[in-house]
Write an enzyme that holds these catalytic residues in place. Structure first.
Site, mmCIF file in Angstrom:
data_model
loop_
_atom_site.group_PDB
_atom_site.id
_atom_site.type_symbol
_atom_site.label_atom_id
_atom_site.label_comp_id
_atom_site.label_asym_id
_atom_site.label_seq_id
_atom_site.Cartn_x
_atom_site.Cartn_y
_atom_site.Cartn_z
ATOM 1 N N GLU A 138 30.029 33.524 -25.356
ATOM 2 C CA GLU A 138 30.317 34.165 -26.635
ATOM 3 C C GLU A 138 29.337 33.639 -27.671
ATOM 4 O O GLU A 138 29.085 32.430 -27.746
ATOM 5 C CB GLU A 138 31.743 33.894 -27.110
ATOM 6 C CG GLU A 138 32.042 34.549 -28.465
ATOM 7 C CD GLU A 138 33.470 34.346 -28.930
ATOM 8 O OE1 GLU A 138 34.370 34.300 -28.069
ATOM 9 O OE2 GLU A 138 33.683 34.235 -30.155
ATOM 10 N N GLU A 143 30.730 35.780 -38.469
ATOM 11 C CA GLU A 143 32.180 35.618 -38.414
ATOM 12 C C GLU A 143 32.626 35.019 -39.742
ATOM 13 O O GLU A 143 32.156 33.957 -40.151
ATOM 14 C CB GLU A 143 32.623 34.720 -37.261
ATOM 15 C CG GLU A 143 34.150 34.650 -37.153
ATOM 16 C CD GLU A 143 34.652 33.748 -36.039
ATOM 17 O OE1 GLU A 143 35.770 33.984 -35.556
ATOM 18 O OE2 GLU A 143 33.928 32.805 -35.666
#
Length: 249
Positions: A138, A143
């Site tokens: 990932e 974010e």
């Protein structure tokens, strides 16, 4: 021809002389949405927050994607179908690219875009790569977890994580983020260079990421890691000029 061979042999690992970058996803891809993108997460409408994705909350206009979260009542089922199965409090939006991103010894990828990201408590927008099969890898290129920060993250395992926070404006102006992913000389690990507004920020490394196919996802999740309660009104996360290029084979 002989000169090309010599220079190619001398090139450092992860560089590809005389090879133009191939456009995998063009910057105007939202104008041809169905060619490049699918609605929702690759696995469905739910994930690890209190937002459930809905087609009505995914809007494209003038090559700009808007993902809109609105409070909802009486959702069915009432909790997320994904762990940790939080209660659903919002209808929201997510999309993922049809093309997978797989870094190999023979190629490198650049993934970039411009974003107007909410930073209020309970808002959890993201622009990220995650494994097609299993997990990790990932890579979180963008974010935002309820604070005025963007998190650049690389997950090697759930406990082996590298995170770098950078200040993010709260005025909802557009800013760019970018990741350049290149295989290391051991042909196992991936070097990830992160940028914000075209300024280099940090290098992180993905252990064993070479050859692992990844989804590209843009989503507006809610609450969860961004805190709660979330907003009582409408939240909008916008993306534009999202582009993926590949250098090499």
């Amino acid at each position: 021809m002989k000169l090309f061979v010599v220079l190619a042999c001398l090139a450092a690992p992860g560089t590809f002389p005389f090879v133009d970058a191939a456009t995998v996803i063009p910057a105007n891809s939202f104008s041809s949405f169905s060619t490049y993108w699918n609605n929702f997460y690759p696995w469905g409408t739910d994930h690890n927050g209190s937002g459930r994705m809905a087609s009505a909350n995914i809007i494209v206009a003038s090559n700009t994607l808007s993902l809109i979260a609105t409070p909802t009542s009486n959702p069915s089922p009432p909790t997320s179908t994904s762990n940790p199965k939080p209660a659903i409090h919002y209808a929201s939006g997510a999309i993922h690219a049809k093309e997978h991103i797989t870094v190999t010894a023979a190629n490198a990828y650049t993934v970039s875009g411009e974003f107007s990201a909410p930073t209020a408590v309970g808002t959890w927008p993201a622009f990220w790569l995650t494994a097609v099969s299993g997990w990790p890898p990932e890579v979180d290129i963008g974010e935002w977890k309820g604070t005025a920060d963007n998190w650049f993250n690389t997950f090697n395992t759930s406990s082996v994580v590298k995170s770098t926070l950078v200040d993010w404006p709260t005025d909802l102006s557009f800013h760019s983020v970018k990741a350049v992913l290149t295989a290391q000389s051991n042909n196992k690990d991936v070097k990830i260079d992160f940028y914000m507004d075209n300024k280099f920020i940090v290098t992180q490394y993905g252990s064993g990421f070479v050859g692992k196919a990844m989804y590209l996802i843009i989503n507006l999740q809610m609450e969860g890691s961004s805190g709660s309660p979330g907003p009582s009104g409408r939240t909008v996360y916008k993306a534009r000029n999202v582009q993926v290029t590949r250098t090499g084979n």
